[in-house]
Design an enzyme around this catalytic site. Structure first.
Site, PDB file in Angstrom:
ATOM      1  N   SER A   1      -7.567   4.800   9.545  1.00  0.00           N
ATOM      2  CA  SER A   1      -8.275   4.812   8.266  1.00  0.00           C
ATOM      3  C   SER A   1      -7.597   3.890   7.260  1.00  0.00           C
ATOM      4  O   SER A   1      -8.235   3.026   6.655  1.00  0.00           O
ATOM      5  CB  SER A   1      -8.329   6.243   7.713  1.00  0.00           C
ATOM      6  OG  SER A   1      -8.856   6.269   6.409  1.00  0.00           O
TER       7      SER A   1
ATOM      8  N   HIS B   1       0.852  -1.189   0.000  1.00  0.00           N
ATOM      9  CA  HIS B   1       0.000   0.000   0.000  1.00  0.00           C
ATOM     10  C   HIS B   1       0.885   1.235   0.000  1.00  0.00           C
ATOM     11  O   HIS B   1       1.822   1.348   0.800  1.00  0.00           O
ATOM     12  CB  HIS B   1      -0.909   0.039   1.232  1.00  0.00           C
ATOM     13  CG  HIS B   1      -1.693   1.312   1.327  1.00  0.00           C
ATOM     14  ND1 HIS B   1      -2.824   1.548   0.562  1.00  0.00           N
ATOM     15  CD2 HIS B   1      -1.496   2.443   2.060  1.00  0.00           C
ATOM     16  CE1 HIS B   1      -3.291   2.749   0.843  1.00  0.00           C
ATOM     17  NE2 HIS B   1      -2.506   3.310   1.744  1.00  0.00           N
TER      18      HIS B   1
ATOM     19  N   ARG C   1     -13.949  14.297   8.240  1.00  0.00           N
ATOM     20  CA  ARG C   1     -12.617  14.846   8.513  1.00  0.00           C
ATOM     21  C   ARG C   1     -12.220  15.860   7.455  1.00  0.00           C
ATOM     22  O   ARG C   1     -11.640  16.909   7.743  1.00  0.00           O
ATOM     23  CB  ARG C   1     -11.589  13.721   8.568  1.00  0.00           C
ATOM     24  CG  ARG C   1     -11.661  12.854   9.819  1.00  0.00           C
ATOM     25  CD  ARG C   1     -10.912  11.549   9.621  1.00  0.00           C
ATOM     26  NE  ARG C   1      -9.526  11.791   9.270  1.00  0.00           N
ATOM     27  CZ  ARG C   1      -8.765  10.927   8.597  1.00  0.00           C
ATOM     28  NH1 ARG C   1      -9.260   9.774   8.205  1.00  0.00           N
ATOM     29  NH2 ARG C   1      -7.518  11.221   8.328  1.00  0.00           N
TER      30      ARG C   1
ATOM     31  N   LYS D   1      -8.880  -0.421   6.263  1.00  0.00           N
ATOM     32  CA  LYS D   1      -9.187  -0.892   4.901  1.00  0.00           C
ATOM     33  C   LYS D   1      -8.283  -2.052   4.504  1.00  0.00           C
ATOM     34  O   LYS D   1      -8.722  -2.989   3.827  1.00  0.00           O
ATOM     35  CB  LYS D   1      -9.049   0.264   3.906  1.00  0.00           C
ATOM     36  CG  LYS D   1     -10.115   1.338   4.057  1.00  0.00           C
ATOM     37  CD  LYS D   1     -10.107   2.320   2.915  1.00  0.00           C
ATOM     38  CE  LYS D   1      -8.966   3.308   2.983  1.00  0.00           C
ATOM     39  NZ  LYS D   1      -9.164   4.360   3.981  1.00  0.00           N
TER      40      LYS D   1
ATOM     41  N   ASP E   1     -15.322   4.221   8.029  1.00  0.00           N
ATOM     42  CA  ASP E   1     -14.216   5.040   7.550  1.00  0.00           C
ATOM     43  C   ASP E   1     -14.678   6.001   6.456  1.00  0.00           C
ATOM     44  O   ASP E   1     -14.237   7.151   6.406  1.00  0.00           O
ATOM     45  CB  ASP E   1     -13.085   4.161   7.030  1.00  0.00           C
ATOM     46  CG  ASP E   1     -11.937   4.981   6.474  1.00  0.00           C
ATOM     47  OD1 ASP E   1     -11.338   5.747   7.252  1.00  0.00           O
ATOM     48  OD2 ASP E   1     -11.663   4.886   5.268  1.00  0.00           O
TER      49      ASP E   1
END
Length: 436
Positions: free
Chosen positions: A183, A82, A168, A187, A161
């Site tokens: 967050s 990621h 946010r 995921k 989220d």
């Protein structure tokens, strides 16, 4: 405990229990807790922070708010990577074929681009015919049969989220490390896997602009991953200038293919090799130097490129793209931006290049915006390169002549040229891991 008591407790810097966090998240998803109340809690978290225990509880509550994806029927050790975002970041498109050619299954759910960062799914859709709307079963089958699959998220993953992130964004609480880390990790952890490598970008084009906060974010995410039983490593990498030379969907596909052929930009190539070596090392006790040699061999002998072609064809794409770049979308208009004087490239701020590429048509301001798959920026010079007056610094691509003309003027200001040689810092800055 009521939400008012939870807000009051956090406002004074006291720790929330796991049950308090879980109940709060559940009630927010159900609509019992209103946006204005959650906004107050987010701001309290922003200023007072959260302990490791609270962050883990928040991550768990967000995971539990929706579906989880079971990829355990994929054969072998499941690896994932990621990136926290960037400009010109095509690492997934290069890393996936390398890993699958090595023998590690690479089944990944990716996202789309918004703002100045590009999305992997958008880039892939520049290949004619390729589709990314796979079901979970199709991801599993493709990964088992071909070794690699990249698709969008079809399941209802972490709805908490989604609600929290939108809030946010509207309340200036995006850049709170406990909220960022939970967050991202909720995921990733909602999708079954064994090893996770986090590429945490640092610099002008990254979400985290400075090393100190990027390191803190990396440490927090690694801690979350390990707490949830996922072997996790984070690497801090520079994003002061775009990664590679290409910024734009079709342009980046071509650059990924060039890199898999062994003809890509040095920075992109070396980062992908480093990421591949680290992920492979997480799955075995092999010698990193031997692993690196094996990875380079997969590029040199064409096996990684062949794996990319198999992946493309398996998802309906035209595999001829590997040999024939003309299959990719072609821009209606191009413009070369030339150096007005000689010297050395001092800076090419990644954020500015990303925004320029977006305005040329390569990116979105809202998720409803239609992309021009041929639009973007190709950098002929990078930081540290010597240039002579008249050298082409960059080529711009767009279907919009007016945007192209304005873009040329902007690009001249974006590229900073110095009379003195420039030192180029190493791309990889640091690494964070626990007990590996």
């Amino acid at each position: 405990m009521s939400v008012l008591e939870v807000i009051e407790k956090k406002k004074h810097g006291r720790s929330l229990s796991a049950d308090e966090i879980k109940d709060t998240i559940n009630d927010y998803v159900k609509g019992v807790i209103k946006d204005y109340q959650m906004s107050a809690l987010l701001m309290a978290i922003y200023f007072k922070g959260m302990s490791d225990e609270e962050i883990n509880a928040l991550t768990g509550a967000m995971i539990d708010s929706g579906d989880t994806v079971d990829l355990s029927s994929i054969k072998g050790t499941i690896v994932d990577k990621h990136s926290t975002g960037g400009v010109g970041d095509t690492t997934t498109l290069i890393l996936g074929p390398i890993l699958s050619a090595y023998g590690l299954p690479f089944g990944k759910m990716s996202g789309r681009g918004l703002g100045h960062t590009g999305g992997t799914l958008d880039k892939l859709e520049a290949i004619p015919g390729l589709h990314v709307d796979l079901s979970v079963d199709e991801i599993v089958d493709a990964t088992n049969n071909v070794g690699m699959a990249v698709a969008g998220q079809t399941a209802n993953i972490t709805p908490a989220d989604k609600k929290l992130y939108a809030l946010r964004d509207a309340t200036a609480t995006v850049d709170a490390i406990p909220l960022i880390a939970s967050s991202i990790m909720s995921k990733k952890l909602a999708i079954h896997g064994d090893c996770l490598l986090l590429d945490v970008k640092v610099g002008d084009g990254a979400f985290m602009r400075d090393r100190e906060n990027a390191l803190k974010l990396a440490e927090t995410m690694v801690s979350i991953g390990e707490n949830f039983g996922r072997k996790t490593v984070a690497m801090l990498t520079r994003m002061d200038q775009p990664l590679g030379n290409a910024v734009g969907n079709g342009l980046e596909i071509q650059e990924a293919i060039d890199t898999l052929r062994g003809e890509g930009p040095e920075d992109l190539t070396e980062l992908c090799i480093a990421l591949a070596v680290r992920l492979i090392a997480m799955t075995c006790d092999g010698d990193p130097k031997r692993i690196e040699s094996d990875v380079r061999a997969l590029i040199d002998d064409g096996k990684a490129l062949e794996q990319f072609k198999r992946f493309v064809e398996n998802q309906g794409g035209d595999g001829r793209v590997v040999e024939d770049p003309s299959i990719l979308p072609k821009a209606e208009h191009t413009l070369d931006v030339k150096a007005k004087f000689s010297g050395f490239v001092q800076a090419i701020p990644a954020h500015d290049v990303g925004i320029l590429a977006r305005d040329l048509g390569a990116g979105r301001i809202t998720m409803e915006d239609k992309l021009d798959m041929a639009a973007g920026v190709y950098l002929h010079k990078k930081v540290g390169d010597e240039v002579s007056e008249g050298d082409v610094l960059a080529t711009l691509y767009s279907a919009k002549p007016d945007a192209l003309k304005e873009g040329g003027e902007r690009m001249e200001k974006i590229v900073k040229i110095s009379s003195e040689a420039v030192h180029v810092e190493p791309l990889i800055m640091d690494e964070v891991y626990h007990g590996l």
